[in-house]
Design a protein around this motif. Structure first.
Motif, PDB file in Angstrom:
ATOM      1  N   LYS A 167      49.963  57.378  28.778  1.00  0.00           N
ATOM      2  CA  LYS A 167      48.888  57.831  29.371  1.00  0.00           C
ATOM      3  C   LYS A 167      47.514  57.196  29.621  1.00  0.00           C
ATOM      4  N   TYR A 168      47.452  56.413  28.615  1.00  0.00           N
ATOM      5  CA  TYR A 168      46.089  55.940  28.316  1.00  0.00           C
ATOM      6  C   TYR A 168      46.165  54.244  28.686  1.00  0.00           C
ATOM      7  N   ASN A 169      47.315  53.793  28.782  1.00  0.00           N
ATOM      8  CA  ASN A 169      47.458  52.173  29.037  1.00  0.00           C
ATOM      9  C   ASN A 169      47.746  51.943  30.431  1.00  0.00           C
ATOM     10  N   ILE A 170      48.641  52.806  30.903  1.00  0.00           N
ATOM     11  CA  ILE A 170      49.428  52.554  32.288  1.00  0.00           C
ATOM     12  C   ILE A 170      49.250  53.627  33.366  1.00  0.00           C
ATOM     13  N   ARG A 171      48.797  53.423  34.557  1.00  0.00           N
ATOM     14  CA  ARG A 171      48.536  54.320  35.377  1.00  0.00           C
ATOM     15  C   ARG A 171      49.561  54.898  36.095  1.00  0.00           C
ATOM     16  N   GLY A 172      49.741  55.982  36.605  1.00  0.00           N
ATOM     17  CA  GLY A 172      51.009  56.639  37.221  1.00  0.00           C
ATOM     18  C   GLY A 172      50.978  58.094  36.935  1.00  0.00           C
ATOM     19  N   LEU A 173      52.030  58.879  37.626  1.00  0.00           N
ATOM     20  CA  LEU A 173      52.202  60.117  38.053  1.00  0.00           C
ATOM     21  C   LEU A 173      53.099  60.809  36.928  1.00  0.00           C
ATOM     22  N   GLY A 174      54.008  59.928  36.322  1.00  0.00           N
ATOM     23  CA  GLY A 174      55.085  60.710  35.417  1.00  0.00           C
ATOM     24  C   GLY A 174      56.027  60.917  36.133  1.00  0.00           C
ATOM     25  N   LEU A 175      56.404  60.393  37.358  1.00  0.00           N
ATOM     26  CA  LEU A 175      57.497  61.044  38.197  1.00  0.00           C
ATOM     27  C   LEU A 175      58.625  59.863  38.190  1.00  0.00           C
ATOM     28  N   GLY A 176      58.570  58.703  37.537  1.00  0.00           N
ATOM     29  CA  GLY A 176      59.757  57.663  37.678  1.00  0.00           C
ATOM     30  C   GLY A 176      61.057  58.237  37.156  1.00  0.00           C
ATOM     31  N   LEU A 177      60.894  58.666  35.981  1.00  0.00           N
ATOM     32  CA  LEU A 177      62.350  58.806  35.369  1.00  0.00           C
ATOM     33  C   LEU A 177      63.027  60.375  35.896  1.00  0.00           C
ATOM     34  N   ALA A 178      62.135  61.247  36.206  1.00  0.00           N
ATOM     35  CA  ALA A 178      62.456  62.320  37.028  1.00  0.00           C
ATOM     36  C   ALA A 178      62.936  62.080  38.162  1.00  0.00           C
ATOM     37  N   LEU A 179      62.358  61.243  38.862  1.00  0.00           N
ATOM     38  CA  LEU A 179      62.989  60.932  40.243  1.00  0.00           C
ATOM     39  C   LEU A 179      64.206  59.858  40.243  1.00  0.00           C
ATOM     40  N   SER A 180      64.330  59.064  39.239  1.00  0.00           N
ATOM     41  CA  SER A 180      65.306  58.266  38.912  1.00  0.00           C
ATOM     42  C   SER A 180      66.435  59.183  38.646  1.00  0.00           C
ATOM     43  N   LYS A 181      66.523  60.059  37.854  1.00  0.00           N
ATOM     44  CA  LYS A 181      67.678  61.015  37.535  1.00  0.00           C
ATOM     45  C   LYS A 181      67.992  61.723  38.823  1.00  0.00           C
ATOM     46  N   MET A 182      67.054  62.327  39.716  1.00  0.00           N
ATOM     47  CA  MET A 182      67.518  63.007  40.809  1.00  0.00           C
ATOM     48  C   MET A 182      68.309  62.097  41.663  1.00  0.00           C
ATOM     49  N   MET A 183      67.881  60.863  41.837  1.00  0.00           N
ATOM     50  CA  MET A 183      68.482  59.880  42.741  1.00  0.00           C
ATOM     51  C   MET A 183      69.815  59.482  42.141  1.00  0.00           C
ATOM     52  N   ILE A 184      69.987  59.485  41.061  1.00  0.00           N
ATOM     53  CA  ILE A 184      71.534  59.108  40.452  1.00  0.00           C
ATOM     54  C   ILE A 184      72.471  60.205  40.700  1.00  0.00           C
ATOM     55  N   GLN A 185      71.835  61.674  40.205  1.00  0.00           N
ATOM     56  CA  GLN A 185      72.569  62.618  40.534  1.00  0.00           C
ATOM     57  C   GLN A 185      73.044  62.883  41.710  1.00  0.00           C
ATOM     58  N   SER A 186      72.132  62.340  42.770  1.00  0.00           N
ATOM     59  CA  SER A 186      72.307  62.582  44.409  1.00  0.00           C
ATOM     60  C   SER A 186      73.809  61.906  44.833  1.00  0.00           C
ATOM     61  N   ILE A 187      73.972  60.721  43.957  1.00  0.00           N
ATOM     62  CA  ILE A 187      75.093  59.960  44.427  1.00  0.00           C
ATOM     63  C   ILE A 187      76.205  60.313  43.563  1.00  0.00           C
ATOM     64  N   GLY A 188      76.443  61.433  42.763  1.00  0.00           N
ATOM     65  CA  GLY A 188      77.420  61.878  41.765  1.00  0.00           C
ATOM     66  C   GLY A 188      77.536  61.184  40.544  1.00  0.00           C
ATOM     67  N   GLY A 189      76.073  60.575  40.171  1.00  0.00           N
ATOM     68  CA  GLY A 189      76.209  60.136  38.830  1.00  0.00           C
ATOM     69  C   GLY A 189      75.181  60.728  37.735  1.00  0.00           C
ATOM     70  N   ASP A 190      74.677  60.000  36.776  1.00  0.00           N
ATOM     71  CA  ASP A 190      73.832  60.699  35.983  1.00  0.00           C
ATOM     72  C   ASP A 190      72.930  59.708  35.207  1.00  0.00           C
ATOM     73  N   LEU A 191      71.673  60.159  34.824  1.00  0.00           N
ATOM     74  CA  LEU A 191      70.946  59.121  33.975  1.00  0.00           C
ATOM     75  C   LEU A 191      70.594  59.759  32.725  1.00  0.00           C
TER      76      LEU A 191
END
Length: 434
Positions: free
Chosen positions: A374-398
């Protein structure tokens, strides 16, 4: 009367077998029934002559009518002195021979009158009804009160007040579990509400920061505060900040599309070794001058999977970026491929500082960012949530396989193409299902 007659006949037979010669005496208490009937009782011989009776004078004075004895009916009616009587007879048998009869006579009027204790019966019924009502009232109070407390607490929670107190002293298992579950749900809702507020503030801050930087840099250029090479540097910084903001907005749009099931993925058949190697190589090229020690352990045999290569590369890039950010000094990143039955597992491991245990259950939550990031790296905190959705969309999981002070391992799970699964050599558009 039938039972009394049979019992008296059996007693006469028993006395005869024991050769007792004493006369038979009739006691009122022995022939009086529970219904307070005291019939005239006679012992007669086979000719109908009265041998003994319990009254000196009765409806039958000296002899019982022979027609009554000859009849097969054990219960008969007859008129005596213009009154209707019932006669009950029972044979006295010794050695299968009838030596006499026991006859009981009572008027129909007395037999029809049964003196029941209606008052006692009414009191008993009313008492049982009151007892049942009291028991139901007490039980309903014990059950309804905690349920009412939960209902009132639910209203407070709906209004946004999570500071509730519900006593949980109920001995009923179901009520106890209801209150306990409601309290746990309230705690989680309170945490999620707090997290939502915090994350919204974080997202606002992350988007506001590059806008503020760009605005300040451009204003300095406009006012002529900087010139020459310094002005060019300001322009380059503004462009970088613009790219960062564009990336964050793009992540938001992509996430919303996946969350709304509005993204189509292009699944293609690929060898898992090749697609993993391509994703790692592409990521290494972007790192440019930075030296990252990364090792890929591929499968010994060729295994093919159905996957969207672009989405897969996005997931791998995010995992590798996270691995890099977790290491203060350059460390090692290992990408290991494993085969387990019909599943292919890709483990991405780093030698970083790990994820705190209290944060691990929330790392796949949208907009969640750990304290260190939160204090060292800028971002929205969507990376892992979005990655999990992408993998699930092709029938896998993260999943997060493990994390400690020695490092973190994320695992991508995909299904391999088997003999029973048709091999698809061309692109198939498959609707995203998360």
């Amino acid at each position: 009367m039938s039972l009394l007659a049979e019992n008296l006949a059996e007693r006469i037979v028993a006395m005869n077998e024991t050769e007792q010669d004493q006369p038979l005496f009739f006691y009122e208490r022995e022939i009086k029934t529970e219904l307070e009937i005291n019939p005239s009782t006679y012992i007669v011989n086979t000719s109908g002559n009265i041998v003994s009776s319990n009254r000196p004078i009765g409806p039958i004075e000296q002899q019982l009518n022979s027609s009554i004895l000859k009849s097969d009916d054990t219960i008969q009616s007859l008129d005596i002195y213009d009154n209707e009587f019932y006669v009950v007879k029972s044979p006295i048998e010794i050695n299968d021979s009838v030596i006499g009869w026991v006859a009981m006579v009572e008027s129909k009027e007395k037999l029809a009158h049964v003196d029941q204790e209606y008052n006692q019966l009414a009191i008993l019924i009313i008492s049982l009804a009151l007892l049942g009502w009291a028991a139901i009232y007490v039980l309903s109070k014990r059950l309804s009160k905690p349920i009412k407390d939960v209902a009132e607490a639910a209203k407070l929670v709906a209004e946004g007040n999570y500071q509730i107190h519900i006593p949980n002293e109920s001995k009923e298992k179901e009520v106890y579990e209801l209150i306990h579950s409601f309290k746990e749900m309230t705690k989680k809702l309170e945490r999620l509400e707090s997290l939502r507020t915090e994350l919204l503030a974080g997202v606002t801050h992350e988007l506001k920061t590059p806008v503020t930087s760009i605005s300040g840099l451009l204003q300095a250029l406009k006012d002529g505060v900087v010139t020459g090479d310094e002005a060019k540097e300001f322009i380059n910084i503004s462009l970088k900040e613009t790219e960062k903001m564009k990336t964050m907005v793009g992540d938001l749009l992509t996430f919303n599309q996946f969350a709304a099931n509005a993204v189509l993925v292009n699944n293609e058949t690929h060898a898992i070794n090749d697609i993993v190697e391509d994703a790692v190589s592409s990521w290494q090229v972007v790192q440019k001058e930075e030296e990252i020690n990364i090792k890929v352990d591929k499968l010994l045999n060729t295994v093919r999977v159905l996957v969207d290569p672009i989405r897969f590369q996005q997931v791998m890039t995010n995992l590798l970026n996270n691995a890099k950010q977790s290491m203060v000094n350059n460390g090692d990143i290992n990408v290991t491929l494993k085969e387990n039955g019909e599943r292919i597992m890709i483990d991405v491991s780093d030698s970083g500082c790990g994820i705190p245990e209290v944060e691990q259950p929330f790392i796949f939550e949208r907009f969640f960012r750990g304290e260190k990031k939160k204090y060292n790296i800028r971002g929205l905190g969507l990376g892992l949530a979005l990655s999990k959705m992408m993998i699930q969309s092709i029938g896998g999981d993260l999943v997060l396989l493990k994390s400690s002070a020695e490092g973190t391992t994320f695992r991508i799970i995909l299904l391999k193409i088997t003999a029973n699964m048709p091999d698809q050599n061309k692109s198939n558009r498959v609707e995203n299902e998360v």
